[in-house]
Design an enzyme around this catalytic site. Structure first.
Site, PDB file in Angstrom:
ATOM      1  N   LYS A 216       0.824  -1.216   0.000  1.00 12.91           N
ATOM      2  CA  LYS A 216       0.000   0.000   0.000  1.00 12.91           C
ATOM      3  C   LYS A 216       0.861   1.271   0.000  1.00 12.91           C
ATOM      4  CE  LYS A 216      -3.708  -2.544   2.297  1.00 12.91           C
ATOM      5  NZ  LYS A 216      -4.551  -2.668   3.508  1.00 12.91           N
TER       6      LYS A 216
ATOM      7  N   TYR B  42     -12.559  -2.805  -3.376  1.00 11.66           N
ATOM      8  CA  TYR B  42     -13.002  -2.945  -1.984  1.00 11.66           C
ATOM      9  C   TYR B  42     -14.528  -2.929  -1.855  1.00 11.66           C
ATOM     10  CZ  TYR B  42      -8.212  -2.355  -0.262  1.00 11.66           C
ATOM     11  OH  TYR B  42      -6.873  -2.529   0.022  1.00 11.66           O
TER      12      TYR B  42
ATOM     13  N   HIS C 137      -1.654  -5.895   1.769  1.00 13.13           N
ATOM     14  CA  HIS C 137      -2.886  -6.677   1.678  1.00 13.13           C
ATOM     15  C   HIS C 137      -2.541  -8.064   1.158  1.00 13.13           C
ATOM     16  CE1 HIS C 137      -6.956  -7.826   0.254  1.00 13.13           C
ATOM     17  NE2 HIS C 137      -6.333  -8.220  -0.845  1.00 13.13           N
TER      18      HIS C 137
ATOM     19  N   GLU D 192      -9.013 -11.390  -7.276  1.00 15.32           N
ATOM     20  CA  GLU D 192      -8.146 -10.217  -7.137  1.00 15.32           C
ATOM     21  C   GLU D 192      -7.020 -10.211  -8.175  1.00 15.32           C
ATOM     22  OE1 GLU D 192      -9.010  -9.642  -2.364  1.00 15.32           O
ATOM     23  OE2 GLU D 192      -7.016 -10.280  -3.011  1.00 15.32           O
TER      24      GLU D 192
END
Length: 201
Positions: free
Chosen positions: A13, A51, A122, A133
């Site tokens: 991130k 998300y 993540h 994903e």
């Protein structure tokens, strides 16, 4: 019996992107292969789509602002038991808890202690999530099933070894100035899985 090779998605991130080299070292030291990687800036729309499961949660707005605040590194990681192993390396979601319960974890070391939700990285929470994903971040990538054990040995002996033997034999005959470049070119031209179009040979 060893677990089969799995693939999982990892995302570094914005708060940890500057320490990517350190995180990459941990990934490699833990026996992961990096199948592919992309460094990118998520748009608000992309972040909200990724998300979407958290859409109605109170932290959603802050999460989107955080994940779009800078670049992220997305990776496809592979190894035995990849999903669970990467989750263990990450540690608990909350940075404070990670520092108490797993002080050596990625979130404990690289997360922002002042803002516990800024937790550095993540990881997919299941094989189903991993597939979704990976497809989200790498839509054009086609991943074949990972071969292990006898399947891998059979593939090597029938598909890889004969081509390599031919290539290396030819290399010894030709003795090119730059053998690595020559070998790479030869393998591109003589790839047995590449269809020949147009040439009548």
């Amino acid at each position: 019996m060893a677990d089969k090779i799995q693939r999982t998605l990892a995302l570094v991130k914005p708060d940890a992107i500057d320490r990517w080299n350190e995180i990459e070292k941990i990934i490699m030291d833990e026996g992961f292969s990096i199948v592919d990687r992309r460094r990118l800036q998520l748009s608000r729309q992309e972040a909200e789509e990724f998300y979407a499961e958290h859409h109605h949660k109170p932290f959603f707005r802050d999460l989107i602002a955080y994940i779009t605040s800078g670049e992220v590194m997305t990776l496809i990681l592979a190894r035995e038991d990849a999903v669970a192993h990467w989750r263990r390396l990450l540690g608990p979601t909350h940075v404070g808890r990670a520092r108490e319960e797993a002080p050596g974890s990625i979130r404990a070391v690289f997360g922002n202690g002042a803002v516990p939700s800024q937790n550095a990285a993540h990881g997919s929470d299941s094989l189903t999530s991993a597939a979704r994903e990976i497809k989200f971040f790498f839509p054009d990538l086609t991943l074949e099933p990972v071969l292990t054990g006898e399947g891998a040995k059979e593939y090597l002996s029938h598909a890889v070894s004969p081509t390599l033997v031919k290539a290396l034999t030819e290399l010894c005959k030709v003795r090119p100035e730059d053998p690595i470049v020559w070998l790479a070119d030869w393998l591109l031209v003589n790839n047995p899985n590449k269809p020949h179009v147009g040439d009548d040979e």
